[in-house]
Each structure stands twice: as structure tokens, then as C-alpha cells.
Design a protein around this motif. Structure first.
Motif, PDB file in Angstrom:
ATOM      1  N   LYS A  56     -10.399 -12.861 -47.644  1.00 60.10           N
ATOM      2  CA  LYS A  56     -10.008 -11.814 -46.695  1.00 60.10           C
ATOM      3  C   LYS A  56      -8.600 -11.309 -46.991  1.00 60.10           C
ATOM      4  O   LYS A  56      -8.322 -10.114 -46.906  1.00 60.10           O
ATOM      5  CB  LYS A  56     -10.089 -12.348 -45.260  1.00 60.10           C
ATOM      6  CG  LYS A  56     -11.526 -12.484 -44.762  1.00 60.10           C
ATOM      7  CD  LYS A  56     -11.630 -13.323 -43.505  1.00 60.10           C
ATOM      8  CE  LYS A  56     -11.281 -12.555 -42.253  1.00 60.10           C
ATOM      9  NZ  LYS A  56     -11.534 -13.380 -41.030  1.00 60.10           N
TER      10      LYS A  56
ATOM     11  N   LYS B 195      -7.505  -7.427 -47.969  1.00 61.52           N
ATOM     12  CA  LYS B 195      -6.569  -6.681 -47.104  1.00 61.52           C
ATOM     13  C   LYS B 195      -5.262  -6.358 -47.804  1.00 61.52           C
ATOM     14  O   LYS B 195      -4.700  -5.292 -47.627  1.00 61.52           O
ATOM     15  CB  LYS B 195      -6.236  -7.511 -45.853  1.00 61.52           C
ATOM     16  CG  LYS B 195      -7.292  -7.434 -44.768  1.00 61.52           C
ATOM     17  CD  LYS B 195      -6.723  -7.963 -43.446  1.00 61.52           C
ATOM     18  CE  LYS B 195      -7.774  -7.905 -42.348  1.00 61.52           C
ATOM     19  NZ  LYS B 195      -7.321  -8.575 -41.124  1.00 61.52           N
ATOM     20  N   ARG B 196      -4.725  -7.332 -48.558  1.00 60.04           N
ATOM     21  CA  ARG B 196      -3.357  -7.182 -49.070  1.00 60.04           C
ATOM     22  C   ARG B 196      -3.242  -7.213 -50.584  1.00 60.04           C
ATOM     23  O   ARG B 196      -2.168  -6.936 -51.120  1.00 60.04           O
ATOM     24  CB  ARG B 196      -2.478  -8.313 -48.525  1.00 60.04           C
ATOM     25  CG  ARG B 196      -2.469  -8.404 -47.021  1.00 60.04           C
ATOM     26  CD  ARG B 196      -1.208  -9.098 -46.579  1.00 60.04           C
ATOM     27  NE  ARG B 196      -1.272  -9.533 -45.206  1.00 60.04           N
ATOM     28  CZ  ARG B 196      -0.247 -10.099 -44.579  1.00 60.04           C
ATOM     29  NH1 ARG B 196       0.884 -10.308 -45.217  1.00 60.04           N
ATOM     30  NH2 ARG B 196      -0.362 -10.466 -43.318  1.00 60.04           N
TER      31      ARG B 196
ATOM     32  N   LYS C  30       1.104 -15.724 -37.324  1.00 56.18           N
ATOM     33  CA  LYS C  30       1.623 -14.843 -36.266  1.00 56.18           C
ATOM     34  C   LYS C  30       2.751 -15.513 -35.478  1.00 56.18           C
ATOM     35  O   LYS C  30       3.547 -14.830 -34.844  1.00 56.18           O
ATOM     36  CB  LYS C  30       0.492 -14.449 -35.303  1.00 56.18           C
ATOM     37  CG  LYS C  30      -0.545 -13.538 -35.928  1.00 56.18           C
ATOM     38  CD  LYS C  30       0.048 -12.154 -36.189  1.00 56.18           C
ATOM     39  CE  LYS C  30      -0.941 -11.269 -36.925  1.00 56.18           C
ATOM     40  NZ  LYS C  30      -0.300 -10.087 -37.514  1.00 56.18           N
TER      41      LYS C  30
ATOM     42  N   GLN D  42     -11.884 -25.299 -47.643  1.00 56.42           N
ATOM     43  CA  GLN D  42     -10.873 -24.243 -47.622  1.00 56.42           C
ATOM     44  C   GLN D  42     -11.382 -22.965 -48.295  1.00 56.42           C
ATOM     45  O   GLN D  42     -10.689 -21.937 -48.277  1.00 56.42           O
ATOM     46  CB  GLN D  42      -9.586 -24.721 -48.309  1.00 56.42           C
ATOM     47  CG  GLN D  42      -8.886 -25.880 -47.615  1.00 56.42           C
ATOM     48  CD  GLN D  42      -8.340 -25.516 -46.249  1.00 56.42           C
ATOM     49  OE1 GLN D  42      -8.119 -24.340 -45.934  1.00 56.42           O
ATOM     50  NE2 GLN D  42      -8.131 -26.501 -45.395  1.00 56.42           N
TER      51      GLN D  42
HETATM   52  N1  CMX Z   1      -0.085 -14.679 -44.420  1.00 56.12           N
HETATM   53  C1  CMX Z   1       0.368 -13.917 -43.395  1.00 56.12           C
HETATM   54  N2  CMX Z   1      -0.445 -13.304 -42.496  1.00 56.12           N
HETATM   55  C2  CMX Z   1      -1.767 -13.488 -42.667  1.00 56.12           C
HETATM   56  C3  CMX Z   1      -2.311 -14.280 -43.694  1.00 56.12           C
HETATM   57  C4  CMX Z   1      -1.415 -14.879 -44.600  1.00 56.12           C
HETATM   58  N3  CMX Z   1      -1.849 -15.632 -45.612  1.00 56.12           N
HETATM   59  N4  CMX Z   1      -3.663 -14.272 -43.604  1.00 56.12           N
HETATM   60  C5  CMX Z   1      -3.958 -13.504 -42.539  1.00 56.12           C
HETATM   61  N5  CMX Z   1      -2.824 -13.033 -41.975  1.00 56.12           N
HETATM   62  C6  CMX Z   1      -2.726 -12.132 -40.820  1.00 56.12           C
HETATM   63  C7  CMX Z   1      -3.513 -10.880 -41.085  1.00 56.12           C
HETATM   64  O1  CMX Z   1      -2.725  -9.915 -41.768  1.00 56.12           O
HETATM   65  C8  CMX Z   1      -3.892 -10.424 -39.698  1.00 56.12           C
HETATM   66  O2  CMX Z   1      -2.823  -9.744 -39.107  1.00 56.12           O
HETATM   67  P1  CMX Z   1      -3.080  -8.359 -38.321  1.00 56.12           P
HETATM   68  O3  CMX Z   1      -3.946  -8.764 -37.154  1.00 56.12           O
HETATM   69  O4  CMX Z   1      -1.707  -7.933 -37.931  1.00 56.12           O
HETATM   70  O5  CMX Z   1      -3.775  -7.463 -39.292  1.00 56.12           O
HETATM   71  C9  CMX Z   1      -4.070 -11.742 -38.945  1.00 56.12           C
HETATM   72  O6  CMX Z   1      -3.346 -12.724 -39.706  1.00 56.12           O
HETATM   73  C10 CMX Z   1      -5.525 -12.147 -38.869  1.00 56.12           C
HETATM   74  O7  CMX Z   1      -6.045 -12.103 -40.185  1.00 56.12           O
HETATM   75  P2  CMX Z   1      -7.580 -11.992 -40.572  1.00 56.12           P
HETATM   76  O8  CMX Z   1      -7.673 -11.334 -41.894  1.00 56.12           O
HETATM   77  O9  CMX Z   1      -8.358 -11.430 -39.425  1.00 56.12           O
HETATM   78  O10 CMX Z   1      -7.978 -13.475 -40.827  1.00 56.12           O
HETATM   79  P3  CMX Z   1      -8.354 -14.647 -39.817  1.00 56.12           P
HETATM   80  O11 CMX Z   1      -7.706 -14.474 -38.477  1.00 56.12           O
HETATM   81  O12 CMX Z   1      -9.806 -14.871 -39.896  1.00 56.12           O
HETATM   82  O13 CMX Z   1      -7.628 -15.827 -40.605  1.00 56.12           O
HETATM   83  C11 CMX Z   1      -5.878 -17.365 -40.828  1.00 56.12           C
HETATM   84  C12 CMX Z   1      -6.230 -15.892 -40.749  1.00 56.12           C
HETATM   85  C13 CMX Z   1      -4.391 -17.473 -41.167  1.00 56.12           C
HETATM   86  C14 CMX Z   1      -6.181 -18.031 -39.485  1.00 56.12           C
HETATM   87  C15 CMX Z   1      -6.760 -18.000 -41.963  1.00 56.12           C
HETATM   88  O14 CMX Z   1      -6.443 -17.378 -43.174  1.00 56.12           O
HETATM   89  C16 CMX Z   1      -6.585 -19.496 -42.086  1.00 56.12           C
HETATM   90  O15 CMX Z   1      -7.148 -20.288 -41.345  1.00 56.12           O
HETATM   91  N6  CMX Z   1      -5.768 -19.965 -43.076  1.00 56.12           N
HETATM   92  C17 CMX Z   1      -5.543 -21.380 -43.288  1.00 56.12           C
HETATM   93  C18 CMX Z   1      -6.457 -21.943 -44.356  1.00 56.12           C
HETATM   94  C19 CMX Z   1      -6.192 -21.383 -45.721  1.00 56.12           C
HETATM   95  O16 CMX Z   1      -5.460 -20.412 -45.903  1.00 56.12           O
HETATM   96  N7  CMX Z   1      -6.816 -22.025 -46.752  1.00 56.12           N
HETATM   97  C20 CMX Z   1      -6.664 -21.618 -48.149  1.00 56.12           C
HETATM   98  C21 CMX Z   1      -5.545 -22.401 -48.835  1.00 56.12           C
HETATM   99  C22 CMX Z   1      -5.920 -23.864 -49.025  1.00 56.12           C
HETATM  100  C23 CMX Z   1      -4.784 -24.726 -49.557  1.00 56.12           C
HETATM  101  O17 CMX Z   1      -3.618 -24.348 -49.557  1.00 56.12           O
HETATM  102  O18 CMX Z   1      -5.085 -25.859 -50.007  1.00 56.12           O
END
Ligand code: CMX
Ligand code: CO
Length: 140
Positions: free
Chosen positions: A72, A76-77, A125, A39
Motif C-alpha cells: 500500500k 501511494k508514495r 500518525k 508482515q
Molecule cells: N510511514 C508514514 N505514514 C504511513 C506509512 C508509513 N510507512 N504507511 C501508512 N502511512 C499513513 C498513510 O499515508 C495514511 O495517511 P493519510 O490517512 O493521511 O493518507 C495512513 O497512514 C493510513 O495508511 P493506509 O495506506 O490506509 O494504511 P493502513 O492504515 O492500512 O496501514 C499502518 C498503515 C502503518 C497501520 C500499516 O502500514 C502497518 O501496520 N505497518 C506496520 C507493519 C509493517 O509496516 N510491516 C512491514 C515491515 C516489517 C519489518 O520491518 O520487519
């Protein structure tokens, strides 16, 4: 399908500093610290409450590298709420039921989460901008 809120995940730059803040300000207690390479996080679980369905926690998350989910997000945020983790009885069944409603799954199969849990993420999304995690706590 959701039994409780298992945890709220919070992204931060410095895990040790944030643990110290949550301990001294809110009196929360760390019950687990882990590095999860898959992760991309260094994390801590702080116990909040116990309920019929199980306990609830705050999960503090520091990225292992900038090019990770939490890294990331931070760039971004900035620091803040990263995701909500809901407790489910059977993560594979919950994934199938939720996918059948048209919500994209990030994980094709359950992965390893904190404290031996099986977890899977739903795409933010498809959940109104909220990254959502399913958590099946191991049975004792
Ligand atoms: N909450 C809401 N929106 C999010 C987000 C979050 N945490 N993270 C990313 N996004 C949004 C971004 O704002 C972006 O939106 P826009 O296109 O409108 O700007 C979009 O999703 C894509 O974001 P990105 O920065 O390009 O990132 P990726 O697509 O590469 O990855 C995501 C996004 C959600 C697929 C990735 O963060 C993921 O796979 N997350 C699941 C795993 C994880 O978070 N692990 C850490 C925690 C482990 C645990 O809890 O144990
Ligand atoms: Co989590």
C-alpha cells in the motif's frame, strides 16, 4: 528507552535489484534474507555498522502482495524510506512505557521480526508521520 537505530526500512519494488544497487554502490553486505508472511514482505538486512549497543542495518522490503503494509505504501508514495527501527532492551516494557504517553501501538503484543528479533510498531500518525518500530535483538 532507545539504545540505537537498529535499522532503516526501505520500500522497493524489486528486492534483488535494490540489493545489487546497495552492494555495488555502497559496498554493503547482505547478512540475512527472509520472507515474513505475517508482515507481508520479502526482505534483506544489509549490515552498516557495529556499535556498543549492537549493529545497525538497512532493511530492504519488497511486498509479497499489493494489499500489505509495504504494498500500500508503494502504491501511494512510491519507493523510499518506510520506517525507522530503534533498538530497545525490552520490547514489551518499551511498548507499555510508550503507550502510557498516549502513542498508539499497532501491535498488541510483540511479533517476529528479522533475524529472530521481537518487534512492535507505533502508529505513524502519533509520531509525526514516521512509522516507528521497536526492536529487541535476541540475546546470545
Ligand atoms: N510511514 C508514514 N505514514 C504511513 C506509512 C508509513 N510507512 N504507511 C501508512 N502511512 C499513513 C498513510 O499515508 C495514511 O495517511 P493519510 O490517512 O493521511 O493518507 C495512513 O497512514 C493510513 O495508511 P493506509 O495506506 O490506509 O494504511 P493502513 O492504515 O492500512 O496501514 C499502518 C498503515 C502503518 C497501520 C500499516 O502500514 C502497518 O501496520 N505497518 C506496520 C507493519 C509493517 O509496516 N510491516 C512491514 C515491515 C516489517 C519489518 O520491518 O520487519
Ligand atoms: Co523493520
Amino acid at each position: 528507552v532507545f539504545q540505537r537505530i537498529d535499522h532503516v526500512g526501505i520500500a522497493c519494488h524489486n528486492l534483488e535489484e535494490k540489493i545489487e544497487f546497495y552492494e555495488s554502490t555502497f559496498g554493503l553486505v547482505v547478512v540475512s534474507r527472509e520472507v515474513n508472511e505475517e508482515q507481508g514482505v520479502r526482505e534483506a538486512m544489509l549490515h552498516v555498522a557495529d556499535g556498543d549497543g549492537g549493529a545497525s542495518y538497512i532493511q530492504l522490503l519488497e511486498p509479497l502482495h499489493p494489499d500489505t503494509a509495504v504494498g500500500k505504501y508503494l502504491s501511494k508514495r512510491g519507493e523510499g524510506v518506510h520506517h525507522i527501527g530503534y533498538g530497545v532492551a525490552d520490547v514489551a516494557k518499551a511498548m507499555a512505557d510508550i503507550a502510557a504517553k498516549g502513542v498508539r501501538l499497532i501491535d498488541e503484543r510483540p511479533r517476529h521480526g528479522s533475524m529472530g528479533a521481537s518487534i512492535a510498531f507505533l502508529h505513524p500518525k502519533d509520531v509525526g508521520g514516521v512509522l516507528t518500530e521497536l526492536v529487541e535483538t535476541p540475546r546470545h
